[in-house]
Design a protein around this motif. Structure first.
Motif, PDB file in Angstrom:
ATOM      1  N   UNK A  54       0.843  -1.192   0.000  1.00  0.00           N
ATOM      2  CA  UNK A  54       0.000   0.000   0.000  1.00  0.00           C
ATOM      3  C   UNK A  54       0.881   1.246   0.000  1.00  0.00           C
ATOM      4  N   UNK A  55       0.619   2.194  -0.875  1.00  0.00           N
ATOM      5  CA  UNK A  55       1.285   3.484  -0.781  1.00  0.00           C
ATOM      6  C   UNK A  55       0.513   4.356   0.207  1.00  0.00           C
ATOM      7  N   UNK A  56       1.167   5.411   0.674  1.00  0.00           N
ATOM      8  CA  UNK A  56       0.487   6.342   1.583  1.00  0.00           C
ATOM      9  C   UNK A  56      -0.771   6.895   0.925  1.00  0.00           C
ATOM     10  N   UNK A  57      -0.650   7.238  -0.338  1.00  0.00           N
ATOM     11  CA  UNK A  57      -1.776   7.845  -1.056  1.00  0.00           C
ATOM     12  C   UNK A  57      -2.950   6.878  -1.156  1.00  0.00           C
ATOM     13  N   UNK A  58      -2.672   5.637  -1.479  1.00  0.00           N
ATOM     14  CA  UNK A  58      -3.744   4.643  -1.575  1.00  0.00           C
ATOM     15  C   UNK A  58      -4.404   4.420  -0.217  1.00  0.00           C
ATOM     16  N   UNK A  59      -3.581   4.338   0.825  1.00  0.00           N
ATOM     17  CA  UNK A  59      -4.123   4.103   2.166  1.00  0.00           C
ATOM     18  C   UNK A  59      -5.016   5.255   2.604  1.00  0.00           C
ATOM     19  N   UNK A  60      -4.537   6.486   2.439  1.00  0.00           N
ATOM     20  CA  UNK A  60      -5.333   7.641   2.855  1.00  0.00           C
ATOM     21  C   UNK A  60      -6.601   7.780   2.012  1.00  0.00           C
ATOM     22  N   UNK A  61      -6.521   7.350   0.756  1.00  0.00           N
ATOM     23  CA  UNK A  61      -7.712   7.403  -0.101  1.00  0.00           C
ATOM     24  C   UNK A  61      -8.780   6.428   0.394  1.00  0.00           C
ATOM     25  N   UNK A  62      -8.391   5.179   0.599  1.00  0.00           N
ATOM     26  CA  UNK A  62      -9.349   4.197   1.108  1.00  0.00           C
ATOM     27  C   UNK A  62      -9.870   4.596   2.476  1.00  0.00           C
ATOM     28  N   UNK A  63      -8.989   5.049   3.352  1.00  0.00           N
ATOM     29  CA  UNK A  63      -9.407   5.452   4.704  1.00  0.00           C
ATOM     30  C   UNK A  63     -10.405   6.599   4.648  1.00  0.00           C
ATOM     31  N   UNK A  64     -10.232   7.509   3.692  1.00  0.00           N
ATOM     32  CA  UNK A  64     -11.157   8.647   3.585  1.00  0.00           C
ATOM     33  C   UNK A  64     -12.556   8.198   3.162  1.00  0.00           C
ATOM     34  N   UNK A  65     -12.627   7.194   2.283  1.00  0.00           N
ATOM     35  CA  UNK A  65     -13.934   6.671   1.866  1.00  0.00           C
ATOM     36  C   UNK A  65     -14.635   6.010   3.045  1.00  0.00           C
ATOM     37  N   UNK A  66     -13.879   5.272   3.825  1.00  0.00           N
ATOM     38  CA  UNK A  66     -14.440   4.623   5.014  1.00  0.00           C
ATOM     39  C   UNK A  66     -14.911   5.685   6.005  1.00  0.00           C
ATOM     40  N   UNK A  67     -14.080   6.705   6.211  1.00  0.00           N
ATOM     41  CA  UNK A  67     -14.410   7.778   7.152  1.00  0.00           C
ATOM     42  C   UNK A  67     -15.706   8.473   6.780  1.00  0.00           C
ATOM     43  N   UNK A  68     -15.881   8.757   5.494  1.00  0.00           N
ATOM     44  CA  UNK A  68     -17.053   9.497   5.042  1.00  0.00           C
ATOM     45  C   UNK A  68     -18.328   8.655   5.068  1.00  0.00           C
ATOM     46  N   UNK A  69     -18.196   7.353   5.035  1.00  0.00           N
ATOM     47  CA  UNK A  69     -19.375   6.478   5.069  1.00  0.00           C
ATOM     48  C   UNK A  69     -19.727   6.027   6.480  1.00  0.00           C
ATOM     49  N   UNK A  70     -18.802   6.175   7.394  1.00  0.00           N
ATOM     50  CA  UNK A  70     -19.004   5.627   8.739  1.00  0.00           C
ATOM     51  C   UNK A  70     -19.882   6.529   9.582  1.00  0.00           C
ATOM     52  N   UNK A  71     -20.526   5.916  10.562  1.00  0.00           N
ATOM     53  CA  UNK A  71     -21.283   6.656  11.578  1.00  0.00           C
ATOM     54  C   UNK A  71     -20.709   6.277  12.933  1.00  0.00           C
ATOM     55  N   UNK A  72     -21.204   6.904  13.950  1.00  0.00           N
ATOM     56  CA  UNK A  72     -20.719   6.615  15.300  1.00  0.00           C
ATOM     57  C   UNK A  72     -20.990   5.171  15.715  1.00  0.00           C
TER      58      UNK A  72
END
Length: 377
Positions: A247-265
């Motif tokens: 995983x590159x940093x860019x790929x990791x932060x991209x996937x993490x951002x999608x998860x972050x935006x879809x997640x709820x508490x």
């Protein structure tokens, strides 16, 4: 001496030579084996020593920014300073600190009452001790919540610093500024952020946290530098997993951002991650609504069918795989989920009005839950 006796004597000598040669071979073999064992042992000790030293030079806890007052008396030697810092939980090993100071030939430490944090590196601590940067009051703090986008972050910084939000945002996208940051953070900011499809190069790279500042008017460069330092510090703990998973940093932060935006508490982010990975495995588009809103540059509660037609590489309804880059900043929990998704067969999820997230293995099941929970939404 008879001929027979001479023959016997020669035979005895020959036998003795053979025995000595045999013994010599055994001795050489034993010496060789012992040498191998010693080399292996030395290597193990050296390896263990290397990793111990490497660990001892790292911050006690990169996530702990709790300020601790530390008094350094007049005339304190590096040995005494190391012991004080270790007792306060600021460094891991006083001896390693002492030898590091000697190796780097660091001198000129100043007495006084300092403020240190367990998240500080040894070079940062030494720099403070040399410059006499003693206890300072926090002038103001900037809190960047999880899931914020670059434009929102510019607004938060502007509000706290009385700067102009548009000017800050312009600075964050200035090619010369981006180049200077790439030169300073080559392992974090790679050429991937310059992809022609990227909307904003620094999107997703400013880690969500509370940042204290000790002077009235820090520059935008200083503020962003502190935030990028934090991102580097956080990602350091994930480097082994990133390398293992290619995983590159860019790929990791991209996937993490999608998860972050879809997640709820109320949701386990690793389950959402599993849905994204399961879809990618079969070539199915991620079809996540936040990417559509990001493509449109809008913030609204509901995505309409007409929105799904937006022509953008960020539209995951039209383009399979990850977006060109992050769509927001992501916290540690989402980064962990991106690296360690749940083991599931889920291909769909939907959030109810209560914030609960329901997962499904197929479209029929998903549609039934959708009709039951959000048909009147």
């Amino acid at each position: 001496m008879t001929m027979e006796q001479k023959k016997d004597k020669k035979e005895i000598i020959r036998q003795n030579m053979i025995e000595r040669q045999s013994e010599a071979k055994v001795v050489r073999k034993i010496v060789f084996i012992i040498s191998i064992i010693l080399v292996i042992a030395a290597g193990a000790v050296a390896g263990g020593g290397y990793f111990y030293l490497k660990s001892a030079l790292e911050p006690v806890n990169s996530e702990n920014h709790q300020e601790k007052k530390v008094d350094i008396p007049i005339g304190s030697s590096p040995t005494n300073i190391g012991k004080i810092l270790e007792s306060k939980g600021i460094i891991k090993d006083a001896r390693v600190f002492k030898y590091y100071v000697k190796l780097k030939n660091e001198t000129g430490f100043m007495a006084g009452e300092y403020t240190f944090m367990p998240s500080m590196t040894i070079p940062e601590i030494i720099n403070n001790l040399k410059t006499g940067k003693v206890v300072e009051d926090v002038v103001f703090k900037i809190t960047i919540p999880e899931g914020k986008q670059l434009q929102q972050i510019a607004g938060i910084v502007a509000e706290k610093t009385n700067k102009n939000a548009d000017e800050i945002f312009k600075k964050l996208n200035d090619p010369a500024f981006i180049k200077s940051l790439k030169d300073k953070y080559p392992d974090l900011l790679t050429d991937e952020i310059l992809n022609k499809n990227i909307k904003y190069p620094l999107e997703g790279y400013l880690f969500p946290a509370t940042y204290p500042f000790y002077k009235e008017d820090p520059s935008v460069e200083e503020i962003i530098g502190v935030m990028l330092d934090k991102t580097v510090s956080v990602l350091k703990d994930f480097r082994p997993e990133m390398e293992e998973q290619n995983y590159t940093v860019h790929q990791l932060l991209t996937m993490a951002s999608l998860i972050e935006e879809e997640a709820t508490q109320k949701v386990d982010r690793d389950q959402i991650a599993s849905v994204f990975y399961n879809r990618m495995k079969i070539g199915m588009p991620l079809q996540t609504d936040p990417t559509v809103l990001y493509a449109q540059g809008e913030h609204k509660g509901r995505v309409l069918y007409k929105d799904l037609e937006v022509d953008s590489p960020y539209n995951t309804y039209k383009h399979p795989g990850l977006t060109p880059g992050p769509i927001a900043n992501a916290g540690v929990t989402s980064i962990e989920a991106a690296l360690s998704p749940a083991d599931s067969d889920f291909l769909y999820f939907l959030a109810t009005s209560t914030g609960e997230v329901l997962f499904s293995k197929n479209l029929d099941e998903h549609n039934r839950k959708k009709a039951q929970h959000i048909s009147n939404k």
